[in-house]
Every structure is written in structure tokens, then in C-alpha cells.
Design a protein around this motif. Structure first.
Motif, short mmCIF file in Angstrom:
data_model
loop_
_atom_site.label_atom_id
_atom_site.label_comp_id
_atom_site.label_asym_id
_atom_site.label_seq_id
_atom_site.Cartn_x
_atom_site.Cartn_y
_atom_site.Cartn_z
N ASP A 97 0.85 -1.19 0.00
CA ASP A 97 0.00 0.00 0.00
C ASP A 97 0.89 1.26 0.00
OD1 ASP A 97 -2.22 -1.59 0.05
OD2 ASP A 97 -2.61 -1.38 2.19
N PRO A 98 0.46 2.32 -0.69
CA PRO A 98 1.32 3.50 -0.86
C PRO A 98 1.30 4.43 0.35
CG PRO A 98 -0.73 3.80 -2.06
CD PRO A 98 -0.78 2.41 -1.49
N PHE A 99 2.13 4.12 1.35
CA PHE A 99 2.24 4.95 2.55
C PHE A 99 3.71 5.28 2.79
CE2 PHE A 99 -1.92 3.17 3.18
CZ PHE A 99 -2.62 4.19 3.82
N PRO A 100 4.01 6.54 3.13
CA PRO A 100 5.40 6.92 3.40
C PRO A 100 5.85 6.48 4.79
CG PRO A 100 3.96 8.80 3.74
CD PRO A 100 3.08 7.68 3.23
N ILE A 101 7.16 6.45 4.98
CA ILE A 101 7.74 6.24 6.31
C ILE A 101 8.66 7.41 6.60
CG2 ILE A 101 7.60 3.73 6.08
CD1 ILE A 101 10.71 3.78 5.72
N LEU A 102 8.99 7.57 7.86
CA LEU A 102 9.89 8.67 8.24
C LEU A 102 10.69 8.25 9.48
CD1 LEU A 102 10.47 11.47 7.05
CD2 LEU A 102 8.97 12.45 8.78
N ASP A 103 11.47 7.18 9.31
CA ASP A 103 12.34 6.77 10.40
C ASP A 103 13.64 7.58 10.33
OD1 ASP A 103 13.79 5.70 8.31
OD2 ASP A 103 13.77 3.64 9.06
N GLY A 104 14.60 7.26 11.18
CA GLY A 104 15.83 8.04 11.23
C GLY A 104 16.60 8.03 9.93
N ASN A 105 16.61 6.88 9.25
CA ASN A 105 17.32 6.80 7.97
C ASN A 105 16.70 7.71 6.92
OD1 ASN A 105 19.37 4.85 8.52
ND2 ASN A 105 17.82 3.24 8.52
N VAL A 106 15.36 7.72 6.87
CA VAL A 106 14.67 8.53 5.86
C VAL A 106 14.82 10.02 6.19
CG1 VAL A 106 12.45 9.00 4.76
CG2 VAL A 106 13.06 6.65 5.39
N LYS A 107 14.71 10.37 7.45
CA LYS A 107 14.90 11.77 7.83
C LYS A 107 16.27 12.26 7.42
CE LYS A 107 11.78 11.92 11.83
NZ LYS A 107 11.66 12.04 13.30
N ARG A 108 17.27 11.45 7.65
CA ARG A 108 18.64 11.84 7.30
C ARG A 108 18.78 12.03 5.80
NH1 ARG A 108 20.73 8.37 10.08
NH2 ARG A 108 21.16 6.70 8.59
N ALA A 109 18.27 11.08 5.02
CA ALA A 109 18.39 11.17 3.56
C ALA A 109 17.63 12.37 3.01
CB ALA A 109 17.89 9.88 2.92
N LEU A 110 16.43 12.61 3.51
CA LEU A 110 15.62 13.71 2.97
C LEU A 110 16.18 15.07 3.36
CD1 LEU A 110 11.94 12.45 3.39
CD2 LEU A 110 13.44 12.32 1.39
N THR A 111 16.68 15.22 4.59
CA THR A 111 17.24 16.52 4.98
C THR A 111 18.47 16.83 4.13
OG1 THR A 111 18.50 15.47 6.77
CG2 THR A 111 16.38 16.48 7.34
N ARG A 112 19.25 15.81 3.81
CA ARG A 112 20.43 16.05 2.97
C ARG A 112 20.03 16.30 1.51
NH1 ARG A 112 24.28 11.27 5.57
NH2 ARG A 112 25.14 12.52 7.27
N TYR A 113 19.18 15.46 0.97
CA TYR A 113 18.83 15.58 -0.44
C TYR A 113 18.14 16.91 -0.73
CZ TYR A 113 17.11 14.33 -5.08
OH TYR A 113 16.86 14.31 -6.43
N HIS A 114 17.28 17.33 0.19
CA HIS A 114 16.53 18.58 -0.02
C HIS A 114 17.14 19.78 0.69
CE1 HIS A 114 13.17 16.66 -2.15
NE2 HIS A 114 13.31 15.66 -1.29
N GLY A 115 18.25 19.57 1.40
CA GLY A 115 18.92 20.70 2.06
C GLY A 115 18.10 21.36 3.13
#
Length: 352
Positions: A134-152
Motif C-alpha cells: 500500500d502507498p504509505f510513506p515512512i519517516l524513520d531516522g534513515n529517511v529523515k537523514r536522507a531527505l534533509t540532505r537531499y533537499h537541504g
């Protein structure tokens, strides 16, 4: 200008197909129960640590109804050493609720999942996406780290305003995932953060999305995500009694259902020597001052560091009627593996 989300998902999925983890034990077979169990165990715990615990757990409790039917001591014994014990209590409570309300199955409905103990928004998304695609996002520590870096994105990711922004971006990336690949997408994000976009020494030269990464372009990889303001952990002291009777059995007491080491069996403990001495006088026939001091145990919890001084006494006996206390129990050493004990206490008993 922040990078486009368009390239992030397909590039990461392509990387996952070639380099991701495809042989984790909860992936074969991938059932809602096994996904749920793995997600709870993986909260604040690394995959390598979780794997043997997961394998022992599903061997003893192969299905959700099996877990619900188990007693607390059996569940805690299988969890002992994994830490963050509230996870195990919530897991057991959620299994009981699933039997009561959902016919012994994990519910697929997001709100019903969120209503279960121990399941927050990110864990619910991980279960829904991996168990049912099912199409649901996650936001664990790994994802937070990747998104803050990728999107600055500056600002500590635990701040509500920053976290809200990250949820929006996580959902935008989900929208780019092809149907039927949500389980892979969720695993891809976790693998990416664990192996390439790691907290320290990220492997930017191998990163499949480096060209669109704002932190890489701006030289901010080491400064993002913004760290949480540091705090000094308070230090606490306590004393504990390792008491053995004439048969070599050890006296254990069960901790309350809330607080540190909740519902685990441990040694009698008090914050001061005077308090422990008073407990000993009311419960045990013996000479408290004859106890041997064992090496100090230093154990760090999330919000303080404990310095625990164990005292060892052999061939003691309980005072009359102490045996009627359900929270106290004489345990033979052969029985210890069947009980949930805190890791530092289990190590102590293994040595002495």
C-alpha cells in the motif's frame, strides 16, 4: 532551489535492485505479522542485532495468535537484551487486541493500525507498504537523514515544523513509486540510509542520487541533519543484592509494569545502601555486612547513566512469609534463560 523529487525514487529503486538487502528473514515469507514484528524490533536497533532475536521469536511465536497466547514472562525472556522493553510490552498488548478486535490478524486499515499499542505513523506506513504494498510513506531516522540532505533542510528533524515538511516530501516520493513496488521502496530507503547515506562517513561517491543532493552540492553533508541540542546525562547510583540460598538458587524480584526494566526479573535494588540494608533486614535472615562487593556495573539508559554496585551473599534464607510475595522468586540457574532479565544483570549472573 530545492532539487526535484522526480529522480529520487526511480534512482533509489534502481540502486536497491542491484545493491539492496533482499534476503532478510522477515522478507521470506513476508507476512503482516512478520513485517510488524521486524519493524518493532528495528526501532532504534540495527538489523544485525535484530536478526537472531527475530529468528528465535518467530520460532517460539510463529503467528500473531501464538504471541497473544504467550505469558508475559515468555515474551520478555525472548526480548531480554534487545532493550527498549516497552516495545515488547506493547507488542504483546497489540497482539491481544488483534485477537480481540481483528480476528487474530493485523488490520490493514491505517487508523486501526495506529490504534494499536506501539505503532506510530512511520511504523504503520512501514507495515502497510511492506505487508500489502500500500502507498504509505515512512519517516524513520534513515529517511529523515536522507531527505534533509537531499533537499537541504536545516533544523533538527524532531522539531514539529521540520518533521511536517519531511512528511510532505516523503509522500511526494511515494507518488513516484510504480504500483507493486512499495515494499521495495520502503526497504530501499532503509538500506540507503544504513549503508550509503549513513550518519558518519556517508559514501557520497557511491550515492545514486548524488547529482540532485542539495547537501552534497552545498558542502553540507556533514552538518545535515541538524543535530539535536546536546545535554549531559545525569548520573545515578544504586546498590543491588545477588543473594543465593543453600541450594544455589538466586533471589529475583519482578520490576513494576512501568518504568526502567519494566516487568523484567532483576536483583533486589535500592537507590541507597541504607534503603537496601533496610530491605534486607525485613526480607532475609543473614549478615548484610558479610556481603562481597562485585565489580561496579555502569549502564546507560536514554535519560540517565546508572552506576550499580552489586553485593553478593551466599547461603541466605528468606524470613517467614517472604515466599508469599509473587514479585519475589528463588530461581535455579538453569531456569534463568526462561526469564526476562536486563542484559547487564544477565551478564552479572553469568560471571558470578
Amino acid at each position: 532551489m530545492r532539487p526535484s523529487t522526480d529522480a529520487f525514487s526511480p534512482r533509489l529503486l534502481d540502486w536497491f535492485d542491484r545493491h539492496g538487502r533482499h534476503d532478510l528473514p522477515w522478507q521470506h515469507p513476508r507476512t503482516p505479522y512478520r513485517v510488524w514484528l521486524s519493524e518493532i524490533m528495528l526501532q532504534q536497533t540495527q538489523v544485525a542485532t535484530v536478526i537472531p532475536y527475530f529468528q528465535r521469536f518467530v520460532q517460539s511465536f510463529p503467528s500473531l495468535p501464538d504471541l497473544a497466547a504467550a505469558d508475559d514472562d515468555a515474551v520478555m525472556a525472548h526480548w531480554a537484551g534487545l532493550g527498549y522493553y516497552a516495545r515488547a510490552r506493547n507488542l504483546h498488548a497489540a497482539a491481544l487486541r488483534c485477537v480481540e478486535l481483528h480476528g487474530g490478524d493485523l488490520p490493514r486499515d491505517p487508523q486501526a493500525l495506529l490504534a494499536l499499542p506501539g505503532i506510530g505513523r512511520s511504523t504503520a506506513g512501514a507495515i502497510l507498504s511492506q505487508a500489502w504494498n500500500d502507498p504509505f510513506p515512512i519517516l524513520d531516522g534513515n529517511v529523515k537523514r536522507a531527505l534533509t540532505r537531499y533537499h537541504g533542510i536545516a533544523g533538527h528533524p524532531g522539531l514539529p515544523a521540520v518533521e511536517k515538511q519531511l512528511w510532505v516530501l516523503a509522500a511526494q516520493h511515494v507518488a513516484q513509486v510504480p504500483p507493486g513496488r512499495m515494499a521495495d521502496w520502503t526497504q530501499a530507503q532503509m538500506d540507503f540510509g544504513a549503508t550509503l547515506c549513513s550518519r558518519a562517513n556517508p559514501a557520497c561517491s557511491l550515492c545514486p542520487v548524488r547529482d540532485g543532493c542539495a547537501a552534497h552540492a552545498q558542502g553540507q553533508v556533514d552538518s545535515l541533519p541538524t543535530p539535536k541540542p546536546g545535554k549531559v546525562l545525569p548520573e545515578r547510583e544504586a546498590s543491588a543484592l545477588l543473594l543465593e540460598d543453600s541450594q544455589g538458587r538466586i533471589l529475583l524480584c519482578k520490576r513494576p509494569p512501568t518504568g526502567i526494566w519494566a516487568s523484567l526479573w532483576t536483583l533486589p535494588q535500592a537507590d541507597t545502601d541504607a534503603a537496601l540494608r533496610a530491605w534486607f533486614a525485613s526480607h532475609i535472615d543473614g549478615d548484610y555486612d558479610a556481603a562481597d562487593e562485585l565489580p561496579l556495573i555502569v549502564h546507560t539508559f536514554s535519560h540517565y547513566r546508572l552506576h550499580l554496585q552489586p553485593l553478593h551473599l551466599r547461603r541466605v534464607a528468606p524470613r517467614p512469609r517472604v515466599g508469599d510475595n509473587a514479585d519475589l522468586r528463588w530461581v535455579a540457574r538453569a531456569e534463568l534463560p526462561s526469564l526476562g532479565l536486563p542484559a547487564p544483570i544477565r551478564k552479572l549472573l553469568d560471571r558470578h
